[in-house]
Design an enzyme around this catalytic site. Structure first.
Site, PDB file in Angstrom:
ATOM      1  N   SER A 142      58.689  26.074 -25.292  1.00 43.57           N
ATOM      2  CA  SER A 142      57.780  25.154 -25.991  1.00 43.57           C
ATOM      3  C   SER A 142      57.978  25.384 -27.478  1.00 43.57           C
ATOM      4  O   SER A 142      58.456  26.446 -27.883  1.00 43.57           O
ATOM      5  CB  SER A 142      56.332  25.493 -25.612  1.00 43.57           C
ATOM      6  OG  SER A 142      55.424  24.859 -26.488  1.00 43.57           O
ATOM      7  N   TYR A 155      48.889  30.374 -22.991  1.00 42.44           N
ATOM      8  CA  TYR A 155      50.084  29.529 -22.923  1.00 42.44           C
ATOM      9  C   TYR A 155      51.095  29.942 -23.995  1.00 42.44           C
ATOM     10  O   TYR A 155      52.281  30.137 -23.713  1.00 42.44           O
ATOM     11  CB  TYR A 155      49.677  28.071 -23.102  1.00 42.44           C
ATOM     12  CG  TYR A 155      50.821  27.095 -23.015  1.00 42.44           C
ATOM     13  CD1 TYR A 155      51.401  26.781 -21.788  1.00 42.44           C
ATOM     14  CD2 TYR A 155      51.326  26.472 -24.151  1.00 42.44           C
ATOM     15  CE1 TYR A 155      52.450  25.887 -21.710  1.00 42.44           C
ATOM     16  CE2 TYR A 155      52.377  25.576 -24.077  1.00 42.44           C
ATOM     17  CZ  TYR A 155      52.939  25.284 -22.849  1.00 42.44           C
ATOM     18  OH  TYR A 155      53.988  24.407 -22.772  1.00 42.44           O
TER      19      TYR A 155
END
Ligand code: NAD
Length: 258
Positions: A142, A155
């Site tokens: 990400s 996350y």
């Protein structure tokens, strides 16, 4: 000649979003595919879509937080196609919370899938890649692997770990012709946002509403599309990137350049 002719690829979490888009592109590029995920109906639908594109494809229902399921994915791939050349570690979940507000359950679930399952799948496929003289692993990280993620500590921590694992595995296995890279998408509009919102449990949102609400901060003033991420994954998975390993490829519309 297509870019993945003669290659067998495992795509985890192929039932929707970036995984599905990548599976379809890999199918068009001639790969034989092992598609995984927990949702059988959706998985069989993506399997059919890949076959319509002329690819050999099998869906294996699997929860990657379960070690036995990961083993079953790899044994199924070997039974069907006899070798594994490419692994796209894509399955992942997004959870919210700061250091104070993140729950123990979310922390554990996020790390179990986004980190431990990635390691587990790599551990299982690397010996198989060695047997055929090399291979390619692409991890889905990400942009929050390289910059902080506000309000999404579990996350962001998990994706930071994926970035670090990518570089470490690249070093460990470069001499065996096994390349390990990560794609780092920025905000990419996937079906999940229509069903569950940006995060697990937040409100569903349309592309238009999401962009109106929160794309203004992005240089390109729009979110990415799964197909745009898939093309970057194809680059990393194919011979086009034959001298690229240990790389984090940002596909974020310039977000992290700011
Ligand atoms: P998505 O929810 O459509 O895809 C996630 C996939 O993982 C689904 O197929 C889901 O069923 C599967 N999955 C979830 N838990 C699983 C489990 N326990 N076992 C097996 N499969 C499981 O969303 P997406 O955005 O396409 O996410 C794919 C990857 O992209 C994730 O790793 C995510 O972190 C990453 N990513 C997405 C964005 C974005 O904005 N969409 C941005 C950066 C990174």
């Amino acid at each position: 000649m297509s870019k993945l002719t003669g290659k067998t690829a495992i795509v985890t979490g192929a039932t929707s979003g970036i995984g599905r888009a990548t599976a379809l592109l890999f199918a068009e590029e001639g790969a034989s595919l092992v598609l995984t995920g927990r949702r059988r109906e959706r998985g069989k639908a993506v399997e059919a879509e890949c076959r319509q594109r002329g690819a050999r494809a099998v869906f294996v229902e699997a929860d990657h937080t379960q070690s036995a399921d990961c083993v079953r994915v790899v044994t199924s791939a070997l039974r069907e196609f006899h070798q594994i050349d490419i692994l796209f570690n894509n399955a992942g979940i997004v959870t919210q919370g700061t250091a104070e507000s993140a729950s123990e359950a979310d922390w554990a679930a996020t790390l179990a899938l986004n980190v431990t399952a990635v390691w587990r799948m790599c551990r299982l496929v690397i010996p198989e890649m060695r047997k055929v003289g090399g291979g390619v692993i692409v991890n889905n990280a990400s942009d929050w692997a390289v910059v902080g993620g506000k309000g999404a500590l579990p996350y962001a921590a998990s994706k930071g770990a994926v970035a670090s694992m990518t570089k470490s595995m690249a070093l460990d296995h470069a001499h065996e012709n096994i390349r390990v890279n990560a794609v780092c998408p920025g905000d990419t509009f996937v079906e999940r946002w229509l069903e569950k919102g940006y995060f697990e449990g937040s409100s569903p949102v349309t592309l238009e509403a999401a962009q109106a609400e929160s794309a203004a901060y992005l240089p390109m003033k729009r979110f990415g599309r799964p197909e745009e991420i898939a093309r970057a994954v194809l680059f990393l998975a194919s011979e086009d990137s034959s001298f690229v390993t240990g790389h984090l490829l940002l596909v974020d519309g310039g977000n992290t350049a700011q």
